[in-house]
Design a protein around this motif. Structure first.
Motif, mmCIF file in Angstrom:
data_model
loop_
_atom_site.group_PDB
_atom_site.id
_atom_site.type_symbol
_atom_site.label_atom_id
_atom_site.label_comp_id
_atom_site.label_asym_id
_atom_site.label_seq_id
_atom_site.Cartn_x
_atom_site.Cartn_y
_atom_site.Cartn_z
ATOM 1 N N LEU A 136 0.946 -1.049 -0.005
ATOM 2 C CA LEU A 136 -0.052 0.020 0.005
ATOM 3 C C LEU A 136 0.836 1.115 0.248
ATOM 4 O O LEU A 136 0.616 2.107 -0.699
ATOM 5 N N ALA A 137 1.893 1.449 0.921
ATOM 6 C CA ALA A 137 2.647 2.416 0.911
ATOM 7 C C ALA A 137 3.534 2.645 -0.857
ATOM 8 O O ALA A 137 3.200 3.976 -1.127
ATOM 9 N N GLY A 138 3.732 1.626 -1.467
ATOM 10 C CA GLY A 138 4.222 1.817 -2.734
ATOM 11 C C GLY A 138 3.188 2.594 -3.735
ATOM 12 O O GLY A 138 3.276 3.330 -4.338
ATOM 13 N N LEU A 187 -2.245 1.547 8.939
ATOM 14 C CA LEU A 187 -3.533 1.443 9.548
ATOM 15 C C LEU A 187 -4.644 0.960 8.509
ATOM 16 O O LEU A 187 -5.310 0.017 9.250
ATOM 17 N N ALA A 188 -4.378 1.172 7.413
ATOM 18 C CA ALA A 188 -5.247 0.593 6.218
ATOM 19 C C ALA A 188 -4.784 -0.311 5.494
ATOM 20 O O ALA A 188 -5.130 -0.560 4.266
ATOM 21 N N ALA A 189 -3.555 -1.071 5.914
ATOM 22 C CA ALA A 189 -2.945 -2.061 5.028
ATOM 23 C C ALA A 189 -3.872 -3.240 4.480
ATOM 24 O O ALA A 189 -4.726 -3.521 5.234
ATOM 25 N N GLU A 238 -12.795 0.074 8.472
ATOM 26 C CA GLU A 238 -12.645 1.235 8.195
ATOM 27 C C GLU A 238 -11.128 1.151 7.187
ATOM 28 O O GLU A 238 -10.926 2.082 6.605
ATOM 29 N N ALA A 239 -10.399 0.108 7.553
ATOM 30 C CA ALA A 239 -9.178 -0.012 6.529
ATOM 31 C C ALA A 239 -9.593 0.177 5.064
ATOM 32 O O ALA A 239 -8.869 0.786 4.414
ATOM 33 N N ARG A 240 -10.466 -0.574 4.465
ATOM 34 C CA ARG A 240 -10.855 -0.479 3.092
ATOM 35 C C ARG A 240 -11.447 0.768 2.708
ATOM 36 O O ARG A 240 -10.839 1.576 1.522
ATOM 37 N N ARG A 241 -12.311 1.635 3.726
ATOM 38 C CA ARG A 241 -12.580 2.987 3.342
ATOM 39 C C ARG A 241 -11.499 4.069 3.170
ATOM 40 O O ARG A 241 -11.205 4.753 2.343
ATOM 41 N N ILE A 242 -10.343 3.697 4.333
ATOM 42 C CA ILE A 242 -9.407 4.609 4.319
ATOM 43 C C ILE A 242 -8.315 4.560 3.269
ATOM 44 O O ILE A 242 -7.811 5.354 2.747
ATOM 45 N N ARG A 243 -8.322 3.008 2.671
ATOM 46 C CA ARG A 243 -7.594 3.057 1.414
ATOM 47 C C ARG A 243 -7.867 3.558 0.280
ATOM 48 O O ARG A 243 -7.158 4.306 -0.497
ATOM 49 N N ALA A 284 -8.853 10.651 8.841
ATOM 50 C CA ALA A 284 -9.855 9.422 8.991
ATOM 51 C C ALA A 284 -8.785 8.268 9.848
ATOM 52 O O ALA A 284 -9.469 7.553 10.782
ATOM 53 N N SER A 285 -7.734 8.313 9.716
ATOM 54 C CA SER A 285 -6.912 7.294 10.566
ATOM 55 C C SER A 285 -6.631 7.578 11.790
ATOM 56 O O SER A 285 -6.716 6.790 12.848
ATOM 57 N N LEU A 286 -6.328 9.005 12.097
ATOM 58 C CA LEU A 286 -6.287 9.626 13.415
ATOM 59 C C LEU A 286 -7.628 9.243 14.360
ATOM 60 O O LEU A 286 -7.586 8.899 15.540
#
Length: 189
Positions: free
Chosen positions: A29-31, A133-135, A142-147, A160-162
């Motif tokens: 995800l970072a990439g 958080l959203a990996a 929330e992970a899918r939404r934040i991605r 959103a992550s905070l």
């Protein structure tokens, strides 16, 4: 220069299966986010891979490392007695730097800030904070939404992550560390 694959092999031996999979998910995800938001993709992937390299160390080992290497930890007196595992971000950044796994100041800052954040939160810090958080593989909704949000608006994904992190602390009736609060407040200036 050590390769992503070489570091991945080392971590696969050192980490539990779940932690290793999480690191791979964060790296992926970072990439992806780096490509969209303007950070070097390989630097982001490597930072994501190593971000939890020492997460499974015992609290005493983390603390002893901090003392031996005189690492500056914001609010150490709050962290160590209550939440010593939070030290892993700072220790992990230093270990990864000493091992030559990460080299750039952006990578070092991102790894050290992936749990509590820092002020200011630049693009690398925000990417790794959100990616952790959203990996891929994170089990909460929330992970899918934040991605999805992160691909369009990194700042909104950081907000959103905070919120997710704060809500978790509220639900557990735990104190908030001052650093994520400072990050939150800095986002509204």
């Amino acid at each position: 220069m050590i390769t992503f694959a070489a570091v991945a092999k080392i971590l696969e031996k050192d980490l539990s299966r779940n932690r290793y999979r999480h690191c791979l998910g964060v790296a992926k995800l970072a990439g992806e986010l780096a490509k969209i938001h303007g950070w070097n993709i390989e630097d982001a992937r490597m930072a994501g891979l190593v971000h939890d390299a020492v997460k499974e160390w015992k609290p005493r080992k983390l603390y002893n490392y901090v003392r031996r290497h005189r690492l500056p930890i914001p609010n150490l007196r709050l962290i160590y007695p209550r939440f010593p595992n939070l030290l892993h971000a700072y220790v992990g950044a230093d270990v990864a730097r000493r091992q030559g796994w990460i080299r750039t100041p952006a990578q070092i800052r991102a790894v050290s800030a992936h749990t509590l954040g820092r002020v200011p939160m630049g693009i690398p810090e925000s990417i790794l904070f959100v990616a952790d958080l959203a990996a891929y593989g994170r089990p909460y909704p929330e992970a899918r939404r934040i991605r999805k949000v992160a691909r369009r608006d990194l700042r909104a994904a950081l907000v959103a992550s905070l919120i997710v992190k704060f809500q978790d602390q509220f639900d557990r009736q735990r104190p908030l560390h001052p650093m994520p609060v400072a990050v939150w407040n800095s986002l509204w200036k």
